[in-house]
Design an enzyme around this catalytic site. Structure first.
Site, mmCIF file in Angstrom:
data_model
loop_
_atom_site.group_PDB
_atom_site.id
_atom_site.type_symbol
_atom_site.label_atom_id
_atom_site.label_comp_id
_atom_site.label_asym_id
_atom_site.label_seq_id
_atom_site.Cartn_x
_atom_site.Cartn_y
_atom_site.Cartn_z
ATOM 1 N N ARG A 83 2.427 8.764 -6.601
ATOM 2 C CA ARG A 83 2.007 10.029 -7.216
ATOM 3 C C ARG A 83 2.347 10.144 -8.698
ATOM 4 O O ARG A 83 2.370 11.253 -9.242
ATOM 5 C CB ARG A 83 2.648 11.220 -6.485
ATOM 6 N N HIS B 272 0.841 -1.201 0.000
ATOM 7 C CA HIS B 272 0.000 0.000 0.000
ATOM 8 C C HIS B 272 0.877 1.253 0.000
ATOM 9 O O HIS B 272 1.256 1.761 1.050
ATOM 10 C CB HIS B 272 -0.919 0.004 1.223
ATOM 11 N N HIS C 124 -10.992 0.917 0.968
ATOM 12 C CA HIS C 124 -10.739 2.103 1.788
ATOM 13 C C HIS C 124 -12.019 2.338 2.590
ATOM 14 O O HIS C 124 -13.016 2.831 2.064
ATOM 15 C CB HIS C 124 -10.426 3.294 0.880
ATOM 16 N N ASP D 204 1.185 2.916 3.711
ATOM 17 C CA ASP D 204 0.325 3.948 3.122
ATOM 18 C C ASP D 204 1.164 5.181 2.821
ATOM 19 O O ASP D 204 0.746 6.320 3.050
ATOM 20 C CB ASP D 204 -0.844 4.288 4.051
#
Length: 424
Positions: free
Chosen positions: A65, A61, A179, A305
Site C-alpha cells: 500500500r 505476491h 490477475h 496476496d
C-alpha cells in the site's frame, strides 16, 4: 557479529540436503555448514536443537500500500510483518497510489525499502495507470529495478494488449503475472457464487470469471511461445487447465494462497468481511483440487496476496474492500494444513515457498550453502499458537485465520546476516 546456529535440522531443497547441521554466519553470508562447528570468539550462539532451519521465505505476491495508502500498511510495517513470518523477500504489487508505472515510483519504493526488514522487489504495471490500454515502458521499469509486471487487482481485459505485453515484457527480462478475472461476469459480486451466497442473499462471483481468464492466458502463452504466471489460483477448473497446459509444454507457472487450501465459503456465513478476498473462498471441491495441485507440483508457489485494510473499512460486510493479511501466518498455515497432515514434506514446502518464487522472478537466494547470503528462518514446526489479530505486526489486522490454532512458529528471522525478528 558472527552468529552460529547450533544443532538445527536444516532443510535446503535447492541443494538437496536435509539433516542436522550447524550454520556459521559471518557478515552477510553463510561461512560454514557442518557438524560440531566451533563458535568463533564473540559469536552469538543460537541453540536450534528441536528447531528447523530453512532459507528465508520469498512471498512473490504482496500489497504494501506504499505509496498512497500508508494508513493501511507501508514498506516498513510490511517488512516487520514479513520478518515475523520468516519472510526475507517480497514482490510488491503495483496497484498503489500512484500506480508503479514509471521509474520515479520504483525509485521511491526501493529507497524506502532500504530501511525495511525484508528485501523488496517491485512489480511494475502492465499498462499505464492500470488502465488496460497503453503498455508501460518495460525497459524503463526493468532498469529502475522491477522484476515483473502485473495489473494485479484488475485484469488486462484486451487480449491483444495482453499478447503484446507478454512478448515485450519477456524481452525486457520481466515476468508477466496475470490477475485472472472477467469483470463482466463478476459484476459486483462479493463472494463465491454458490449455495452460501444464495442463502445470504448477496451477489456472487462465479468461477467462470477466473476460469475463462485462465484459459485465455494459457492460449496466449501457447500460441506466442511465451511464459505466463497465473496469480492466486482458487478454482478446481483453473487448476486442471494449468495442469494440462503444463503437461503439454506450455510455459505456465502458478501460485495459490494458504486460505485457498484451508478455508471454504462456509466461513462467509459469519457475515464478517475479514473472510472476503478476491478471488474469494470457494467450495470444498475447490479446496481439494487446490490441495492436490500443490501436492502434485502443478502449483509452483505458495504466496499470501497480503492485502491490508483498516478495521473501519472492513466493518461493513457488504461494502468492505476485498483482501486479507497473511505474511505472519503463511508458513504456519501451510505446515498445519499440508505438512502435519502428511500431505507434503518439509523439502516440498521449502521448494514452494523459498525456492520456486525466486526462480520464477529471477532473483537470488533460497539456498543454504557456503557463500550464500544469510537469509534464514528458524522455525519450531511443532509449536502451537493461536492467531490473535491484535498481536500481528502489520498495521492492519484483517486476517481470515483469526482465532485459529496453528502448529509451526517462526522463532528467528535473519536477513543479510542480521537477526531482524526474534520470538520472545
Amino acid at each position: 557479529m558472527d552468529i552460529l546456529l547450533k544443532n538445527g535440522y536444516v532443510v535446503d531443497s535447492a541443494n538437496g540436503f536435509e539433516g542436522k547441521r550447524d550454520i556459521l554466519i559471518r557478515e552477510r553470508a553463510i561461512a560454514g555448514v557442518g557438524q560440531d562447528i566451533a563458535a568463533p570468539e564473540g559469536a552469538r550462539i543460537i541453540d536450534c536443537e528441536g528447531k528447523t532451519v530453512i532459507p528465508g521465505i520469498c512471498d512473490m505476491h504482496v500489497h504494501f500500500r506504499d505509496p498512497g495508502q500508508t494508513h493501511k500498511e507501508d514498506i516498513i510495517t510490511g517488512g516487520n510483518a514479513a520478518a515475523a513470518g520468516g519472510v526475507t523477500a517480497v514482490a510488491c504489487m503495483p496497484n498503489t497510489v500512484p500506480p508503479v508505472d514509471n521509474a520515479q515510483t520504483v525509485k521511491y519504493i526501493l529507497d524506502k525499502a532500504k530501511g525495511s526488514k525484508v528485501k523488496v522487489y517491485p512489480v511494475g504495471c502492465i499498462t499505464k495507470g492500470l488502465s488496460g490500454d497503453e503498455l508501460c515502458d518495460f525497459d524503463e521499469l526493468r532498469r529502475a529495478g522491477c522484476v515483473a509486471v502485473s495489473d494485479d487487482g484488475k485484469p488486462v481485459r484486451n487480449a491483444r494488449v495482453m499478447a503484446q505485453a507478454m512478448v515485450k515484457a519477456h524481452y525486457a527480462g520481466l515476468k508477466v503475472i496475470s490477475h485472472c478475472e472477467d469483470p463482466d461476469i463478476v459484476r459486483g459480486g462479493i463472494m463465491n457464487s454458490g449455495i452460501v451466497s444464495k442463502e445470504l442473499g448477496v451477489e456472487g462471483m462465479s468461477r467462470m470469471s477466473e476460469d475463462i481468464s485462465t484459459s485465455r492466458e494459457i492460449v496466449l502463452a501457447k500460441d506466442l511461445v511465451m511464459p505466463i504466471h497465473i496469480a492466486h489460483v482458487s478454482t478446481a477448473t483453473s487448476m486442471q487447465l494449468i495442469r494440462v497446459a503444463a503437461n503439454y509444454g506450455v510455459m505456465v507457472t502458478s501460485e495459490t494462497c494458504p486460505h485457498y487450501f484451508s478455508l471454504t465459503d462456509e466461513e462467509l456465513r459469519k457475515r464478517d468481511a475479514d473472510y472476503r478476498m478476491n478471488p474469494p473462498l470457494r467450495t470444498g471441491e475447490d479446496v481439494e483440487a487446490i490441495t492436490e495441485g500443490v501436492c502434485d507440483g502443478t502449483i509452483d508457489c505458495i504466496v499470501t496476496d497480503h492485502a491490508p485494510h483498516t478495521k473501519e473499512e472492513k466493518a461493513d460486510f457488504l461494502k468492505a474492500p476485498n483482501g486479507v493479511v497473511g505474511l505472519e501466518t503463511s508458513l504456519a498455515a501451510t505446515l498445519t494444513a499440508l505438512y502435519h497432515t502428511g500431505k507434503i514434506t518439509l523439502q516440498k514446502i521449502v521448494t514452494l515457498m523459498c525456492v520456486n518464487p525466486r526462480t520464477i522472478l529471477g532473483i537470488p537466494g533460497g539456498s543454504l550453502g557456503v557463500g550464500d547470503t544469510a537469509d534464514i528462518a528458524v522455525v519450531d514446526i511443532n509449536e502451537e499458537w493461536t492467531v490473535d489479530p491484535e498481536n500481528l505486526h502489520s498495521k492492519s489486522h484483517n486476517t481470515c485465520f483469526k482465532g485459529r490454532t496453528f502448529k509451526g512458529k517462526v522463532k528467528y528471522t535473519i536477513l543479510d546476516g542480521n537477526i531482524v525478528f526474534e520470538d520472545n
